[in-house]
Design an enzyme around this catalytic site. Structure first.
Site, PDB file in Angstrom:
ATOM      1  N   HIS A 234      33.040   4.817 -72.178  1.00 55.17           N
ATOM      2  CA  HIS A 234      33.603   3.783 -71.313  1.00 55.17           C
ATOM      3  C   HIS A 234      33.439   4.193 -69.856  1.00 55.17           C
ATOM      4  CE1 HIS A 234      36.525   2.611 -74.811  1.00 55.17           C
ATOM      5  NE2 HIS A 234      35.271   2.260 -75.049  1.00 55.17           N
ATOM      6  N   MET A 327      41.475   6.604 -74.716  1.00 55.75           N
ATOM      7  CA  MET A 327      42.621   5.734 -74.884  1.00 55.75           C
ATOM      8  C   MET A 327      42.232   4.489 -75.675  1.00 55.75           C
ATOM      9  SD  MET A 327      42.954   4.278 -70.974  1.00 55.75           S
ATOM     10  CE  MET A 327      43.899   2.811 -71.327  1.00 55.75           C
TER      11      MET A 327
END
Length: 389
Positions: A234, A327
């Site tokens: 990401h 996350m």
């Protein structure tokens, strides 16, 4: 703005945040966002690295937002001193979306920063809703939380996992997440056996803490690895290109940001470009990359789920999937698809993860064949790539 002395802070267990940024506009926005959030408490702000170090020593925050470019002492110079002054504190770098910002960010992550938040140019900060969402989500994910006792690494012969959450129940927010028990053993594969040969492709997914974790894993790879390595991390556009360059320096293998239609070669590392989903296709000539800008998945583009799902379809399950620190739960459904076709899944353990969101989600779902500390994952991948899964 009035600052709260550490002994007077009415935090009631909320994560305590210090903001260090020389821009009055950026500092004002970030402090306001933190003050408005019910899960965070602002303990202070500073305008340069020197002042930030003094306030960190006085206020003992849980989290620090650290700007990169500041007068007197910049973020890179302040970072190692802050880590020594408040060693349990997690530091998020606020970096501009520029080539220099990306270079500094990758360097800061290698020095011990927990994460980064791409900051728009100063003139556009007033409307930076995406920056606000990203920054607050990362602060909450990095916030301290109570440790939960969990079973040891899944192993053969252990009892089947118990139900952990009510069907359809929405996941709690990152900062409040109370992890469900890790499955005592991987769930049954049904009628599809696990592939035992060498993997045709090695797929890796990561997010928060991922750049440094990837560097550690890939540094263990050796020439002659007989499979392409595909990565979804990401990161925004430009940053992924810089990440690939840094990984190339740490690896014994060629590493690059992948291009649309590019043929995937064994022993090469391919990083998904920011703002594009990366999927793997297969034709008579072998495996190749496909990039698209379809809507974000799990709020991410690139996302791990489409990469892993495509690897499952392209290889028929003769693949190794690895989920590193990050996350959220991106990657869980892609892992499910890969494992259902016979693939093997490794996840990073909680102790070595910056955030045990993505690997934890896979482990809780009973989809992890092995849970390993970061220090062992690279060599384990090499062993499986050479000797079979």
């Amino acid at each position: 703005m009035t600052e709260l002395a550490p002994q007077m802070s009415p935090d009631h267990g909320m994560a305590r945040v210090l903001v260090i940024d020389d821009s009055a506009v950026a500092r004002g926005l970030m402090t306001r966002w933190i003050e408005e959030d019910p899960d965070l408490v602002l303990v202070g702000s500073a305008t340069d690295g020197e002042q930030g170090i003094r306030k960190a020593e006085e206020l003992r925050p849980d989290l620090i937002i650290l700007d990169v470019e500041m007068p007197k002492m910049d973020g890179l110079a302040a970072l190692p001193i802050l880590l020594k002054t408040v060693p349990k504190c997690r530091i998020v770098m606020a970096s501009t979306l520029t080539r220099r910002g990306g270079e500094v960010t990758i360097r800061a992550l290698s020095m011990g920063a927990a994460d980064y938040a791409p900051k728009p140019q100063a003139g556009r900060l007033a409307g930076a809703e995406e920056f606000r969402r990203d920054l607050l989500a990362k602060l909450k994910a990095l916030a301290p939380r109570p440790k939960v006792s969990r079973p040891a690494n899944p192993g053969a012969g252990a009892a089947a996992p118990q139900a952990r959450t009510a069907p359809g129940a929405p996941p709690p927010p990152p900062a409040k997440r109370a992890f469900s028990p890790v499955a005592a053993a991987p769930i049954s594969r049904g009628t599809t056996p696990r592939s035992t040969g060498r993997p045709s492709i090695i797929a890796i997914g990561s997010s928060t803490g991922g750049p440094e974790a990837l560097r550690m894993v890939i540094s263990k790879f050796s020439a002659g690895l007989a499979a392409p390595i595909v990565i979804a991390q990401h990161m925004p556009a430009l940053f992924t290109k810089i990440l690939a360059e840094h990984l190339a320096k740490a690896s014994n293998l060629p590493c690059k940001e992948v291009e649309h239609g590019e043929r995937l070669q064994a022993g090469h590392v391919y990083v998904a470009p920011g703002d594009f989903h990366f999927t793997v296709r297969r034709d008579a000539g072998g495996y190749y990359a496909a990039l698209d800008q379809s809507p974000p998945i799990n709020f991410c583009r690139p996302a791990v789920d489409p990469l892993f799902t495509s690897v499952a379809e392209a290889t028929g399950g003769s693949a190794l999937g690895v989920i590193l620190t990050g996350m959220g739960h991106d990657g869980r459904e892609g892992v499910r698809a890969l494992r259902a076709t016979g693939g093997t899944i490794i996840v990073q353990d909680e102790a070595s993860s910056i955030v045990w969101g993505m690997p934890g989600a896979v482990a809780e779902a009973g989809l992890a064949d092995q849970i390993l500390p970061l220090s062992e994952i690279g060599s384990d991948i090499v062993r499986r790539a050479k000797g079979g899964m």
